[in-house]
Design an enzyme around this catalytic site. Sequence first.
Site, PDB file in Angstrom:
ATOM      1  N   GLY A  37      75.180  43.206  -0.585  1.00 31.06           N
ATOM      2  CA  GLY A  37      76.035  42.685  -1.666  1.00 31.06           C
ATOM      3  C   GLY A  37      75.178  42.132  -2.791  1.00 31.06           C
ATOM      4  O   GLY A  37      73.964  41.963  -2.632  1.00 31.06           O
ATOM      5  N   ASP A  57      75.010  34.521   6.832  1.00 27.63           N
ATOM      6  CA  ASP A  57      75.083  35.706   7.677  1.00 27.63           C
ATOM      7  C   ASP A  57      76.099  35.398   8.779  1.00 27.63           C
ATOM      8  O   ASP A  57      75.887  34.466   9.570  1.00 27.63           O
ATOM      9  CB  ASP A  57      73.693  35.970   8.265  1.00 27.63           C
ATOM     10  CG  ASP A  57      73.649  37.227   9.111  1.00 27.63           C
ATOM     11  OD1 ASP A  57      74.733  37.737   9.489  1.00 27.63           O
ATOM     12  OD2 ASP A  57      72.533  37.696   9.404  1.00 27.63           O
ATOM     13  N   TYR A 155      76.747  52.672  12.456  1.00 26.63           N
ATOM     14  CA  TYR A 155      77.940  52.328  11.674  1.00 26.63           C
ATOM     15  C   TYR A 155      79.203  52.749  12.427  1.00 26.63           C
ATOM     16  O   TYR A 155      80.120  51.941  12.606  1.00 26.63           O
ATOM     17  CB  TYR A 155      77.859  53.033  10.322  1.00 26.63           C
ATOM     18  CG  TYR A 155      78.912  52.614   9.321  1.00 26.63           C
ATOM     19  CD1 TYR A 155      78.867  51.355   8.722  1.00 26.63           C
ATOM     20  CD2 TYR A 155      79.935  53.483   8.957  1.00 26.63           C
ATOM     21  CE1 TYR A 155      79.821  50.983   7.793  1.00 26.63           C
ATOM     22  CE2 TYR A 155      80.890  53.112   8.021  1.00 26.63           C
ATOM     23  CZ  TYR A 155      80.827  51.862   7.438  1.00 26.63           C
ATOM     24  OH  TYR A 155      81.772  51.486   6.511  1.00 26.63           O
TER      25      TYR A 155
END
Length: 320
Positions: A37, A57, A155
Amino acid sequence: MARILITGGAGFIGSHLSRRLLKDGNSVICVDNLLTGQRENIADLEADSSFRFLERDVTSPYDTNVYGEEKIDHIFHLASPASPNKNSPKSYIAYPIETLLVNSVGTYHMLLLAKDHGASFLYTSSSEVYGDPEQSPQKETYFGNVNPNGPRSVYDEGKRFGEAMTFGFIRKYGLDARVIRIFNTYGPSMQKDDGRVVSNFINQALAHQALTVYGDGLQTRSFCYVHDMVDGLVRAMFTVGSSGHVFNLGNTDERTIQDIAELIKKKIDPSLAIENMDLPEDDPKRRNPDIMKAKTQLGWSPKVSVEEGIDKTIEYFKTV
Ligand code: UDP
Protein backbone atom coordinates in the site's frame (compact mmCIF):
# COMPACT_ATOMS: atom_id res chain seq x y z
CA MET A 1 -22.19 7.28 11.98
CA ALA A 2 -20.55 3.88 12.04
CA ARG A 3 -16.96 3.22 13.04
CA ILE A 4 -15.32 1.16 10.33
CA LEU A 5 -11.90 -0.52 10.24
CA ILE A 6 -10.33 -1.29 6.87
CA THR A 7 -7.17 -3.38 6.61
CA GLY A 8 -5.21 -2.63 3.46
CA GLY A 9 -6.86 0.78 3.58
CA ALA A 10 -3.87 2.44 1.89
CA GLY A 11 -3.93 -0.02 -1.00
CA PHE A 12 -5.51 0.39 -4.40
CA ILE A 13 -9.06 -0.78 -3.61
CA GLY A 14 -8.78 -0.04 0.13
CA SER A 15 -8.06 3.66 -0.40
CA HIS A 16 -11.09 4.05 -2.69
CA LEU A 17 -13.19 2.19 -0.12
CA SER A 18 -11.91 4.46 2.69
CA ARG A 19 -12.85 7.54 0.64
CA ARG A 20 -16.32 6.20 -0.14
CA LEU A 21 -17.10 5.25 3.47
CA LEU A 22 -15.98 8.65 4.75
CA LYS A 23 -18.15 10.33 2.11
CA ASP A 24 -21.09 8.26 3.35
CA GLY A 25 -20.59 9.82 6.80
CA ASN A 26 -18.69 7.09 8.63
CA SER A 27 -15.46 7.25 10.59
CA VAL A 28 -12.64 5.12 9.20
CA ILE A 29 -9.64 3.49 10.84
CA CYS A 30 -7.28 2.63 8.02
CA VAL A 31 -4.82 -0.11 8.99
CA ASP A 32 -1.91 -0.79 6.65
CA ASN A 33 1.72 -1.87 7.04
CA LEU A 34 2.55 -0.15 3.70
CA LEU A 35 4.21 -3.30 2.33
CA THR A 36 2.40 -2.81 -0.97
CA GLY A 37 0.00 0.00 0.00
CA GLN A 38 1.05 3.63 -0.31
CA ARG A 39 0.51 6.56 2.00
CA GLU A 40 0.00 8.82 -1.07
CA ASN A 41 -3.22 6.92 -1.83
CA ILE A 42 -4.78 8.33 1.33
CA ALA A 43 -3.00 11.71 1.45
CA ASP A 44 -6.25 13.56 0.70
CA LEU A 45 -8.03 11.81 3.60
CA GLU A 46 -5.56 12.44 6.39
CA ALA A 47 -6.84 15.91 7.25
CA ASP A 48 -10.35 14.53 7.83
CA SER A 49 -11.00 14.21 11.59
CA SER A 50 -13.15 11.11 10.90
CA PHE A 51 -10.12 9.35 9.40
CA ARG A 52 -7.29 7.70 11.30
CA PHE A 53 -4.28 5.95 9.79
CA LEU A 54 -2.67 3.20 11.81
CA GLU A 55 0.57 1.76 10.46
CA ARG A 56 0.41 -1.83 11.59
CA ASP A 57 0.96 -5.36 10.36
CA VAL A 58 -2.20 -7.32 11.20
CA THR A 59 -0.12 -10.49 11.50
CA SER A 60 1.64 -9.01 14.58
CA PRO A 61 0.47 -10.58 17.87
CA TYR A 62 -3.20 -9.87 18.49
CA ASP A 63 -3.82 -6.93 20.79
CA THR A 64 -7.30 -5.47 20.84
CA ASN A 65 -6.01 -2.28 22.56
CA VAL A 66 -4.05 -1.27 19.47
CA TYR A 67 -7.30 -0.45 17.70
CA GLY A 68 -8.71 1.70 20.51
CA GLU A 69 -11.41 1.05 23.08
CA GLU A 70 -14.29 2.59 21.21
CA LYS A 71 -16.57 0.05 19.58
CA ILE A 72 -15.76 -0.93 16.00
CA ASP A 73 -18.95 -1.61 14.06
CA HIS A 74 -17.65 -3.11 10.81
CA ILE A 75 -14.36 -4.60 9.58
CA PHE A 76 -13.35 -4.85 5.92
CA HIS A 77 -10.29 -7.12 5.69
CA LEU A 78 -8.54 -6.32 2.39
CA ALA A 79 -4.88 -6.41 3.40
CA SER A 80 -2.71 -8.57 1.12
CA PRO A 81 -0.24 -8.25 -1.71
CA ALA A 82 -2.32 -8.99 -4.84
CA SER A 83 -0.24 -8.87 -8.01
CA PRO A 84 1.01 -12.15 -9.52
CA ASN A 85 3.71 -10.55 -11.68
CA LYS A 86 7.08 -12.12 -10.82
CA ASN A 87 8.93 -9.13 -12.25
CA SER A 88 7.23 -6.71 -9.88
CA PRO A 89 8.80 -5.86 -6.49
CA LYS A 90 5.24 -5.45 -5.11
CA SER A 91 3.86 -8.85 -6.13
CA TYR A 92 2.85 -11.71 -3.90
CA ILE A 93 5.62 -13.68 -5.62
CA ALA A 94 8.05 -11.20 -4.01
CA TYR A 95 6.29 -11.61 -0.63
CA PRO A 96 5.26 -15.27 -0.45
CA ILE A 97 5.36 -15.69 3.32
CA GLU A 98 3.76 -12.30 4.07
CA THR A 99 0.95 -13.16 1.64
CA LEU A 100 0.26 -16.50 3.31
CA LEU A 101 0.38 -14.95 6.78
CA VAL A 102 -1.83 -11.92 6.14
CA ASN A 103 -4.55 -14.15 4.72
CA SER A 104 -4.28 -16.77 7.47
CA VAL A 105 -2.96 -15.23 10.72
CA GLY A 106 -4.11 -11.73 9.69
CA THR A 107 -7.59 -12.98 8.91
CA TYR A 108 -7.68 -14.84 12.23
CA HIS A 109 -6.72 -11.66 14.11
CA MET A 110 -9.32 -9.53 12.33
CA LEU A 111 -11.99 -12.16 12.98
CA LEU A 112 -11.05 -12.14 16.68
CA LEU A 113 -11.34 -8.34 16.65
CA ALA A 114 -14.78 -8.57 14.99
CA LYS A 115 -15.88 -11.09 17.62
CA ASP A 116 -14.54 -8.96 20.51
CA HIS A 117 -16.34 -5.87 19.22
CA GLY A 118 -19.50 -7.55 17.94
CA ALA A 119 -18.57 -6.07 14.54
CA SER A 120 -19.72 -7.35 11.18
CA PHE A 121 -16.91 -8.64 8.96
CA LEU A 122 -16.12 -8.78 5.25
CA TYR A 123 -13.22 -10.81 3.86
CA THR A 124 -11.95 -10.02 0.39
CA SER A 125 -11.11 -13.29 -1.25
CA SER A 126 -10.31 -13.53 -4.94
CA SER A 127 -11.23 -15.12 -8.25
CA GLU A 128 -7.86 -16.86 -7.76
CA VAL A 129 -9.61 -19.40 -5.52
CA TYR A 130 -10.92 -20.83 -8.83
CA GLY A 131 -7.31 -21.28 -10.04
CA ASP A 132 -7.22 -22.13 -13.76
CA PRO A 133 -10.97 -22.76 -13.96
CA GLU A 134 -12.48 -25.66 -15.88
CA GLN A 135 -15.87 -23.91 -15.86
CA SER A 136 -16.70 -20.54 -17.32
CA PRO A 137 -18.27 -18.33 -16.19
CA GLN A 138 -17.30 -19.15 -12.61
CA LYS A 139 -20.14 -19.50 -10.13
CA GLU A 140 -19.66 -19.22 -6.38
CA THR A 141 -20.50 -22.93 -6.08
CA TYR A 142 -17.48 -23.97 -8.19
CA PHE A 143 -14.66 -25.42 -6.04
CA GLY A 144 -11.86 -24.42 -8.41
CA ASN A 145 -8.77 -25.95 -9.97
CA VAL A 146 -5.80 -24.74 -7.92
CA ASN A 147 -2.18 -25.90 -7.93
CA PRO A 148 -1.46 -26.18 -4.18
CA ASN A 149 2.27 -25.45 -4.45
CA GLY A 150 2.81 -23.55 -7.72
CA PRO A 151 4.06 -19.95 -7.83
CA ARG A 152 0.52 -18.55 -7.37
CA SER A 153 -0.30 -20.91 -4.50
CA VAL A 154 0.77 -18.48 -1.76
CA TYR A 155 -2.08 -16.20 -2.82
CA ASP A 156 -4.59 -18.80 -3.99
CA GLU A 157 -4.25 -21.05 -0.97
CA GLY A 158 -3.95 -18.03 1.33
CA LYS A 159 -7.32 -16.79 0.07
CA ARG A 160 -8.85 -20.26 0.33
CA PHE A 161 -7.61 -20.54 3.92
CA GLY A 162 -8.99 -17.05 4.69
CA GLU A 163 -12.40 -18.12 3.40
CA ALA A 164 -12.30 -21.29 5.52
CA MET A 165 -11.28 -19.29 8.60
CA THR A 166 -14.10 -16.80 8.05
CA PHE A 167 -16.61 -19.63 7.77
CA GLY A 168 -15.11 -21.23 10.87
CA PHE A 169 -16.05 -18.09 12.84
CA ILE A 170 -19.49 -17.94 11.24
CA ARG A 171 -20.21 -21.57 12.17
CA LYS A 172 -18.62 -21.63 15.61
CA TYR A 173 -19.49 -18.16 16.90
CA GLY A 174 -22.38 -17.05 14.68
CA LEU A 175 -20.25 -14.10 13.51
CA ASP A 176 -21.91 -11.72 11.05
CA ALA A 177 -19.49 -12.20 8.13
CA ARG A 178 -19.36 -12.54 4.35
CA VAL A 179 -16.76 -13.44 1.73
CA ILE A 180 -16.26 -11.51 -1.51
CA ARG A 181 -14.36 -12.94 -4.46
CA ILE A 182 -12.88 -9.96 -6.24
CA PHE A 183 -12.24 -10.40 -9.98
CA ASN A 184 -9.74 -8.26 -11.93
CA THR A 185 -10.16 -4.62 -10.92
CA TYR A 186 -8.48 -1.54 -12.35
CA GLY A 187 -8.58 2.24 -12.12
CA PRO A 188 -6.81 5.28 -10.66
CA SER A 189 -4.34 4.57 -7.80
CA MET A 190 -3.22 1.28 -9.30
CA GLN A 191 0.51 1.16 -8.82
CA LYS A 192 2.65 1.85 -11.83
CA ASP A 193 5.08 -0.94 -11.03
CA ASP A 194 2.89 -3.68 -9.65
CA GLY A 195 2.82 -5.49 -12.97
CA ARG A 196 -0.94 -5.78 -13.56
CA VAL A 197 -1.95 -5.92 -17.16
CA VAL A 198 -3.98 -2.70 -17.46
CA SER A 199 -1.40 -0.56 -15.65
CA ASN A 200 1.47 -2.18 -17.57
CA PHE A 201 -0.13 -1.59 -20.99
CA ILE A 202 -1.12 2.01 -20.23
CA ASN A 203 2.29 2.91 -18.84
CA GLN A 204 4.11 1.18 -21.68
CA ALA A 205 1.94 3.02 -24.23
CA LEU A 206 2.39 6.40 -22.52
CA ALA A 207 6.18 5.79 -22.61
CA HIS A 208 5.94 4.85 -26.33
CA GLN A 209 7.15 1.31 -25.62
CA ALA A 210 5.89 -1.98 -27.03
CA LEU A 211 3.01 -3.56 -25.10
CA THR A 212 4.08 -6.83 -23.48
CA VAL A 213 1.47 -9.52 -24.13
CA TYR A 214 2.26 -12.73 -22.25
CA GLY A 215 1.71 -15.92 -24.25
CA ASP A 216 -0.53 -15.73 -27.33
CA GLY A 217 -2.80 -13.18 -25.64
CA LEU A 218 -5.85 -15.41 -26.09
CA GLN A 219 -6.28 -15.88 -22.33
CA THR A 220 -9.25 -13.88 -21.05
CA ARG A 221 -10.00 -11.64 -18.11
CA SER A 222 -13.04 -9.49 -17.23
CA PHE A 223 -12.14 -6.04 -15.94
CA CYS A 224 -14.13 -4.16 -13.30
CA TYR A 225 -13.70 -0.43 -12.65
CA VAL A 226 -12.70 0.27 -9.05
CA HIS A 227 -15.74 2.46 -8.18
CA ASP A 228 -18.06 -0.37 -9.19
CA MET A 229 -16.04 -2.79 -7.07
CA VAL A 230 -16.19 -0.49 -4.03
CA ASP A 231 -19.95 -0.12 -4.44
CA GLY A 232 -20.25 -3.92 -4.44
CA LEU A 233 -18.15 -4.24 -1.27
CA VAL A 234 -20.29 -1.65 0.52
CA ARG A 235 -23.52 -3.37 -0.51
CA ALA A 236 -22.15 -6.75 0.54
CA MET A 237 -21.36 -5.44 4.02
CA PHE A 238 -24.62 -3.57 4.57
CA THR A 239 -27.29 -5.59 2.77
CA VAL A 240 -29.48 -7.43 5.25
CA GLY A 241 -29.15 -11.19 4.81
CA SER A 242 -25.64 -11.09 3.29
CA SER A 243 -24.00 -12.76 6.30
CA GLY A 244 -22.88 -16.33 5.70
CA HIS A 245 -22.69 -15.81 1.93
CA VAL A 246 -19.99 -15.76 -0.72
CA PHE A 247 -20.38 -13.29 -3.58
CA ASN A 248 -18.42 -12.92 -6.81
CA LEU A 249 -17.88 -9.27 -7.70
CA GLY A 250 -16.55 -8.36 -11.12
CA ASN A 251 -17.45 -7.20 -14.58
CA THR A 252 -18.83 -9.85 -16.95
CA ASP A 253 -17.40 -8.21 -20.09
CA GLU A 254 -14.83 -10.92 -20.91
CA ARG A 255 -11.97 -9.85 -23.21
CA THR A 256 -8.80 -11.47 -24.44
CA ILE A 257 -5.57 -9.85 -23.30
CA GLN A 258 -4.74 -9.25 -26.96
CA ASP A 259 -8.01 -7.22 -27.27
CA ILE A 260 -7.09 -5.15 -24.22
CA ALA A 261 -3.65 -4.45 -25.73
CA GLU A 262 -5.28 -3.38 -29.03
CA LEU A 263 -7.78 -1.17 -27.20
CA ILE A 264 -5.15 0.65 -25.14
CA LYS A 265 -2.85 0.99 -28.15
CA LYS A 266 -5.68 2.54 -30.19
CA LYS A 267 -6.46 5.03 -27.43
CA ILE A 268 -2.86 6.15 -26.84
CA ASP A 269 -0.73 5.44 -29.91
CA PRO A 270 -1.91 3.08 -32.69
CA SER A 271 1.61 2.85 -34.11
CA LEU A 272 2.97 0.95 -31.08
CA ALA A 273 4.19 -2.62 -31.37
CA ILE A 274 2.91 -5.58 -29.39
CA GLU A 275 5.64 -7.89 -28.12
CA ASN A 276 4.77 -11.46 -27.11
CA MET A 277 6.58 -12.74 -24.04
CA ASP A 278 6.52 -16.02 -22.09
CA LEU A 279 3.26 -16.89 -20.37
CA PRO A 280 3.77 -17.12 -16.59
CA GLU A 281 3.37 -20.57 -15.00
CA ASP A 282 -0.24 -21.46 -14.04
CA ASP A 283 -1.64 -18.32 -15.70
CA PRO A 284 -5.43 -18.92 -15.82
CA LYS A 285 -6.75 -19.29 -19.39
CA ARG A 286 -10.22 -17.89 -18.76
CA ARG A 287 -11.74 -15.73 -16.09
CA ASN A 288 -15.28 -14.46 -16.10
CA PRO A 289 -17.54 -14.06 -13.07
CA ASP A 290 -21.10 -15.27 -12.79
CA ILE A 291 -22.57 -12.34 -10.82
CA MET A 292 -26.21 -13.44 -10.70
CA LYS A 293 -26.03 -13.84 -6.93
CA ALA A 294 -24.74 -10.29 -6.35
CA LYS A 295 -27.31 -8.94 -8.79
CA THR A 296 -30.27 -10.60 -7.12
CA GLN A 297 -29.22 -10.46 -3.44
CA LEU A 298 -27.28 -7.17 -3.38
CA GLY A 299 -28.94 -5.32 -6.27
CA TRP A 300 -25.42 -4.78 -7.65
CA SER A 301 -24.10 -4.74 -11.16
CA PRO A 302 -21.14 -2.86 -12.64
CA LYS A 303 -21.98 0.41 -14.39
CA VAL A 304 -18.68 1.55 -15.93
CA SER A 305 -17.77 0.13 -19.35
CA VAL A 306 -14.21 -1.01 -20.04
CA GLU A 307 -13.81 1.78 -22.65
CA GLU A 308 -14.89 4.47 -20.18
CA GLY A 309 -12.90 3.04 -17.27
CA ILE A 310 -9.73 2.74 -19.32
CA ASP A 311 -10.09 6.38 -20.41
CA LYS A 312 -10.26 7.44 -16.75
CA THR A 313 -7.28 5.25 -15.89
CA ILE A 314 -5.23 6.70 -18.76
CA GLU A 315 -6.01 10.21 -17.46
CA TYR A 316 -4.80 9.16 -14.01
CA PHE A 317 -1.53 7.67 -15.26
CA LYS A 318 -0.80 10.83 -17.21
CA THR A 319 -0.60 12.66 -13.87
CA VAL A 320 1.72 10.30 -11.95
N1 UDP B 1 -0.36 -9.92 -18.75
C1 UDP B 1 0.20 -9.59 -19.97
N2 UDP B 1 1.12 -8.57 -19.99
C2 UDP B 1 1.48 -7.87 -18.88
C3 UDP B 1 0.89 -8.21 -17.64
C4 UDP B 1 -0.02 -9.26 -17.61
O1 UDP B 1 -0.10 -10.19 -21.02
O2 UDP B 1 2.31 -6.96 -19.01
C5 UDP B 1 -1.38 -11.01 -18.73
C6 UDP B 1 -1.15 -12.08 -17.65
O3 UDP B 1 -0.32 -13.11 -18.12
C7 UDP B 1 -2.60 -12.54 -17.43
C8 UDP B 1 -3.43 -11.28 -17.65
O4 UDP B 1 -2.62 -10.41 -18.42
O5 UDP B 1 -2.96 -13.51 -18.39
C9 UDP B 1 -3.85 -10.58 -16.37
O6 UDP B 1 -2.71 -10.40 -15.59
P1 UDP B 1 -2.72 -9.60 -14.22
O7 UDP B 1 -1.36 -9.75 -13.63
O8 UDP B 1 -3.21 -8.23 -14.42
O9 UDP B 1 -3.81 -10.33 -13.31
P2 UDP B 1 -4.22 -11.86 -13.04
O10 UDP B 1 -5.59 -11.96 -13.58
O11 UDP B 1 -3.30 -12.79 -13.76
O12 UDP B 1 -4.16 -12.01 -11.57
